[in-house]
Design a protein around this motif. Structure first.
Motif, short mmCIF file in Angstrom:
data_model
loop_
_atom_site.label_atom_id
_atom_site.label_comp_id
_atom_site.label_asym_id
_atom_site.label_seq_id
_atom_site.Cartn_x
_atom_site.Cartn_y
_atom_site.Cartn_z
N VAL A 44 0.85 -1.19 0.00
CA VAL A 44 0.00 0.00 0.00
C VAL A 44 0.89 1.25 0.00
CG1 VAL A 44 -1.74 1.26 1.33
CG2 VAL A 44 -1.79 -1.24 1.26
N MET A 45 0.55 2.22 -0.87
CA MET A 45 1.22 3.53 -0.83
C MET A 45 0.45 4.39 0.16
SD MET A 45 1.40 6.33 -3.92
CE MET A 45 3.07 6.66 -4.45
N VAL A 56 -3.70 9.54 3.07
CA VAL A 56 -4.27 8.96 1.86
C VAL A 56 -3.55 7.66 1.55
CG1 VAL A 56 -2.83 10.42 0.39
CG2 VAL A 56 -4.85 9.36 -0.58
N VAL A 58 -3.19 4.34 -1.23
CA VAL A 58 -3.43 3.88 -2.60
C VAL A 58 -3.16 2.38 -2.64
CG1 VAL A 58 -2.82 4.17 -5.03
CG2 VAL A 58 -2.61 6.12 -3.46
N LYS A 59 -4.14 1.65 -3.19
CA LYS A 59 -4.00 0.19 -3.33
C LYS A 59 -4.18 -0.20 -4.78
CE LYS A 59 -5.52 -1.37 1.23
NZ LYS A 59 -6.49 -2.16 2.02
N THR A 60 -3.51 -1.24 -5.19
CA THR A 60 -3.73 -1.79 -6.52
C THR A 60 -3.33 -3.25 -6.53
OG1 THR A 60 -3.33 -1.46 -8.90
CG2 THR A 60 -1.44 -1.24 -7.46
N ILE A 71 -7.05 0.80 -9.49
CA ILE A 71 -6.26 1.57 -8.55
C ILE A 71 -7.25 2.32 -7.69
CG2 ILE A 71 -4.69 3.55 -8.31
CD1 ILE A 71 -3.04 2.39 -10.49
N VAL A 73 -7.91 4.98 -4.52
CA VAL A 73 -7.36 6.06 -3.69
C VAL A 73 -8.34 6.31 -2.56
CG1 VAL A 73 -6.49 8.40 -3.65
CG2 VAL A 73 -6.33 7.07 -5.77
N PRO A 75 -8.70 8.66 0.61
CA PRO A 75 -8.28 9.70 1.53
C PRO A 75 -9.08 9.60 2.83
CG PRO A 75 -9.08 10.61 -0.57
CD PRO A 75 -9.53 9.19 -0.47
N ASN A 89 -13.44 9.22 1.90
CA ASN A 89 -13.97 9.47 0.56
C ASN A 89 -13.20 8.60 -0.41
OD1 ASN A 89 -15.89 11.83 0.77
ND2 ASN A 89 -14.19 12.54 2.00
N GLY A 90 -13.01 9.13 -1.60
CA GLY A 90 -12.14 8.43 -2.52
C GLY A 90 -12.82 7.90 -3.74
N LEU A 91 -12.00 7.32 -4.59
CA LEU A 91 -12.48 6.83 -5.88
C LEU A 91 -11.68 5.61 -6.28
CD1 LEU A 91 -11.21 9.21 -8.74
CD2 LEU A 91 -9.96 8.60 -6.69
N ILE A 93 -10.33 3.58 -9.94
CA ILE A 93 -10.18 3.69 -11.38
C ILE A 93 -9.92 2.30 -11.93
CG2 ILE A 93 -8.94 4.83 -13.26
CD1 ILE A 93 -7.78 6.56 -10.74
#
Lengths: 327, 327
Positions: A44-45, A56, A58-60, A71, A73, A75, A89-91, A93
């Motif tokens: 995880v970033m 925040v 970031v996972k992928t 990906i 994100v 937050p 929140n977040g999204l 992609i």
């Protein structure tokens, strides 16, 4: 070369995508792929913004055989409630796994995370819960309390659900929701011990940092899924629960030993061996529940592979939902 | 609480956002913030998909004082040309630094990366090139060859540009473009040595893995920006160039020693000391060029701080461009 990118909002997702066995099946496939070792899943970033009381993540993950990779994100802005906004929140992609082109942007505010987390709970229940579950119980009263019970009911259609929470009003609201959405009897329990004693399947969904489920309460013919702990400081199960169970299963051992229930058990000098992972149970690489009377525990911390699975699944089910942008 | 998210395509960005001194200034501010040490910039997240001959990189940075922070996803699918698609694609997402809510999704296919990379070249030229540059030269003939010369011309309005490339036809096309867009004289050079000899400012923009610029060619009153090397195997400058210069400047020393020109120099046992970073020159924390006759080198590998800077800048300049999605 022009192509269309689809933008889908949380409201559109909620309208189009239910929590169903399709979601459970695709997340099960992600766990199987993880167990086969052919998933690429970077750590995880994570970026902390201390002056904002925010972080925040970031996972992928790339799963060979899946049409896309996601990906995500996420937050977390923990002062948001004072602004009348949710902390999380977040999204997500979704990219084509063939060309890398953006396929869909899910402006989901975490809804797909909720879905894939609940689906993982159902995968655990499908493979680990006793064959006959008449009563299921949930510790916690939030979104995942509701979704975990709905997901578990897809694979073990229990007759009764028990709810415990520190806040009696919230517990009542959660029980009312569950009775309405699942269409079964729902009761509040005023103490967690009684809830565990009466249940064959228990899911813990709290942000507890002190254990709320004691090892003494574990009884034959019980499966427990602990899914609330996803950070180093959290712990829902007393450490002694893990060795007391006949089988402990991690979603990803390298994660549960850092941020799941396994962390506290390891810190207490328990559970020295490499635990089974859920995907290994799914593929049959390691044995699951041996008898109806076994006590089993699943420790779920959440993986990027689940994100890729749910995003790919959802994109195929959206029909005409969303806004297409020509690029 | 409903809010609008803006989706902006590459075409909309190209129409609305020029490469101008505003972009240079905001990227300069990002370098200054990096030098002050208050930027949070996690290591690049990288995921290789070997069976797809592909890789995806994720960059981010938080710069206190900026309204937003960007997360950039850059997929590289190297078999795409056989499908008639570009190898590089991707998008950038701008989040509010106050609430973490998604502000803008830039479906830019790398255009903002092109802009912020060129702007960094201009920051280097502004602070390091000799005061009087009448002739600038570029090694390479691609998108960055064009943008780097346009950006450099904003801060050193030279009269003549020289272009060298391995492919004479591409070099001619690049020179023609530069003459038209900058409105100055543009010439092709058939060898890079002549180009360097005639120039006071040289930018290398190639994917070279064997050096193309020799230390012997360096002459008084010269600044060189090397921006082509962004991976471990790449090298544009002979290693001896670095100690031969009066001043070597990294965009981020921890990156240039791994993927920039500093890597090969270190491997050759040169440049043992901690180099200056561009932001330190911007803030005055370390001295820049001392005299017009100095030889200076800037080594640019690209930073997440530049992404956050350009995304924040662009969002403020977009006017009504883009599609608003209510979430």
């Amino acid at each position: 070369m022009a192509h269309d990118i689809r933008i889908v909002t949380e409201a559109e997702l909620r309208a189009a995508i239910p929590l169903d066995t399709g979601a459970v099946d695709v997340v099960e496939g992600a766990f199987a792929a993880l167990a086969r070792g052919d998933v690429v899943m970077p750590p995880v970033m994570s970026m902390a913004m201390h002056d904002r009381n925010a972080e925040v993540d970031v996972k992928t993950a790339y799963i060979p055989g899946f049409d896309g990779f996601a990906i995500k994100v996420s937050p977390g802005f923990f002062d948001n409630p004072s602004l009348g906004l949710p902390s999380l929140n977040g999204l997500m992609i979704l990219f084509s796994a063939k060309t890398g082109l953006v396929d869909t942007v899910f402006l989901d505010n975490g809804y797909l995370t909720d879905l894939r987390t609940a689906a993982a709970g159902a995968v655990a229940a499908r493979h680990l819960a006793p064959p006959d579950v008449t009563t299921a119980g949930v510790l916690g009263t939030g979104v995942q309390a509701r979704l975990q019970m709905r997901a578990a009911h897809l694979v073990r259609p229990f007759e009764r659900v028990l709810v415990w929470g520190r806040d009696a009003r919230r517990a009542a609201a959660c029980a009312e929701d569950l009775a309405a959405t699942i269409g079964i009897e729902a009761e509040i329990c005023t103490d967690p011990e009684t809830l565990v004693a009466r249940s064959q399947l228990v899911v813990t969904t709290t942000p507890a940092t002190d254990p709320i489920l004691r090892a003494d309460w574990l009884h034959p013919e019980l499966h427990v899924t602990a899914m609330g702990s996803d950070q180093e400081g959290k712990q829902e199960l007393e450490a002694a629960c893990l060795p007391r169970a006949d089988l402990y299963v991690a979603d990803r051992a390298s994660q549960t030993e850092v941020m799941g229930e396994l962390r506290a058990a390891r810190a207490a000098g328990l559970m020295p061996e490499q635990p089974a992972e859920l995907g290994e149970i799914v593929t049959g690489a390691r044995p699951g529940r041996q008898s109806a009377r076994d006590i089993t525990i699943a420790d779920l911390t959440g993986t990027g592979a689940q994100d890729t699975a749910i995003a790919t699944h959802v994109a195929q089910r959206l029909g005409d939902a969303g806004t297409r942008i020509r690029t």
